[in-house]
Motif scaffolding. Structure first.
Motif, PDB file in Angstrom:
ATOM      1  N   LEU A 192       0.709  -0.814   0.029  1.00 16.88           N
ATOM      2  CA  LEU A 192      -0.361   0.029  -0.082  1.00 16.88           C
ATOM      3  C   LEU A 192       1.139   1.076  -0.143  1.00 16.88           C
ATOM      4  CD1 LEU A 192      -2.903   0.875   0.272  1.00 16.88           C
ATOM      5  CD2 LEU A 192      -2.688   1.198   2.720  1.00 16.88           C
ATOM      6  N   SER A 198      -4.930  -0.093  -3.091  1.00 14.37           N
ATOM      7  CA  SER A 198      -5.578  -0.494  -1.965  1.00 14.37           C
ATOM      8  C   SER A 198      -4.992  -1.996  -2.143  1.00 14.37           C
ATOM      9  CB  SER A 198      -7.093  -0.027  -2.518  1.00 14.37           C
ATOM     10  OG  SER A 198      -7.314  -1.090  -3.690  1.00 14.37           O
ATOM     11  N   ARG A 218      -9.600  -3.296   5.235  1.00 18.41           N
ATOM     12  CA  ARG A 218      -9.257  -3.171   3.083  1.00 18.41           C
ATOM     13  C   ARG A 218      -8.953  -1.264   3.660  1.00 18.41           C
ATOM     14  NH1 ARG A 218     -15.228  -4.190   4.674  1.00 18.41           N
ATOM     15  NH2 ARG A 218     -15.815  -2.302   3.698  1.00 18.41           N
ATOM     16  N   SER A 220      -6.467   1.925   1.324  1.00 16.73           N
ATOM     17  CA  SER A 220      -6.744   2.260   0.772  1.00 16.73           C
ATOM     18  C   SER A 220      -5.741   3.956   0.457  1.00 16.73           C
ATOM     19  CB  SER A 220      -7.620   2.789  -0.338  1.00 16.73           C
ATOM     20  OG  SER A 220      -8.803   4.677   0.292  1.00 16.73           O
ATOM     21  N   GLY A 238      -9.738   3.453   5.972  1.00 13.76           N
ATOM     22  CA  GLY A 238      -9.851   2.357   5.365  1.00 13.76           C
ATOM     23  C   GLY A 238     -10.738   1.832   6.262  1.00 13.76           C
TER      24      GLY A 238
END
Length: 300
Positions: A192, A198, A218, A220, A238
């Motif tokens: 990342l 992402s 998760r 990004s 995230g």
């Protein structure tokens, strides 16, 4: 030489350098940048000693009086609003110093409208997230280009630590990761940071009370303009969710399937090896059909 005519090394920038007697009265010098800041020229500031007070927003005038308490040789920073010639408000950051003999003030006025707008947007976002986080079961997190971290309240419920502790020790969050999952979590963080916009991964954490929980996260990355070419600006945002219950239910289901498969295999094996004469012709035909049906279901 007329101070208003002095060359301005900051010409074209929303910055003005000024000086005047203590306490603040008429400016005895003001660089040309003041015109870009508030729409009034340096000559007007010098000619009208009450211009500062006249342009200051009423709510900010009391704050501006703090300069009167400035000790000789001291300095302070004020943020206040002035009314532009066209009527709109302008945010100013004024870096003010008093001379050692106490007779003069000197300052640098900077236009900070964009910064104040960003502050307001950040406050509104945090207020909205605070309301959402009171009931949310997911942790929403952001990390700004300067490294400042924001976490919603669900972090405390899931991890069992106060948010303030995480904000003071960002790397401490990674130390919660289960040793067996640490490598792939660090790999996801590196992807990342350097190459991917992402990432999504699941891992275990070990709480301070010893409880192990499964987390699915998760995140990004988005790039923003930065004035520091050696430190490009990146926003990280995230969601992280506690999926311990789902993982345990999944594992229990898989164990039940494996146990069922073993039981069916054992029953089929015993049935195939059973002597026909011990069962009799009718029972053997029935059992053979049952074995065939179970076998087809098993393969299906």
């Amino acid at each position: 030489m007329d101070p208003a005519a002095e060359a301005d090394p900051l010409d074209g920038l929303p910055v003005a350098i000024w000086s005047g007697p203590f306490p603040r009265g008429a400016a005895t010098s003001m660089t040309a940048g003041i015109l870009q800041l508030v729409g009034y020229g340096s000559d007007e500031w010098i000619e009208h000693p009450d211009l500062w007070g006249a342009l200051a927003r009423p709510k900010d005038r009391e704050r501006m009086r703090a300069v009167e308490d400035l000790e000789p040789g001291g300095s302070l920073t004020l943020e206040y609003r002035l009314t532009h010639r066209d009527g709109h408000g302008v945010w100013i950051r004024d870096l003010i110093g008093r001379s050692v003999d106490g007779r003069e003030l000197r300052g640098v006025m900077l236009g900070i409208d964009e910064e104040m707008s960003a502050r307001r947007q950040a406050r509104r976002l945090q207020q909205h997230l605070a309301r959402v986080s009171e009931v949310a079961e997911e942790v929403f997190f952001t990390r700004d280009p300067g490294g400042a971290l924001f976490l919603t309240e669900a972090y405390e419920r899931i991890v069992g630590r106060p948010r303030a502790q995480a904000l003071d020790d960002v790397e401490g969050i990674l130390r919660l990761v289960h040793p067996s999952d640490e490598a792939h979590v660090l790999a996801a963080v590196e992807r990342l940071r350097t190459s991917e916009e992402s990432v999504s991964t699941s891992f275990r954490i070990v709480r301070d009370d010893g409880e192990v929980r499964w987390i699915h996260a998760r995140a990004s990355r988005s790039e923003v303009e930065s004035r520091d070419e050696h430190q490009p600006g990146s926003w990280i945002q995230g969601l992280a969710r506690d999926v311990t219950r789902e993982r345990l239910e999944q594992e229990a289901h898989q164990q039940a399937q494996r146990a069922g498969s073993r039981a069916r295999g054992s029953a089929i094996s015993r049935a195939k090896n059973a002597p026909k004469r011990a069962l009799g012709p009718y029972r053997w035909e029935f059992l053979r059909g049952w074995v065939a049906s179970v076998t087809s279901l098993h393969h299906f």
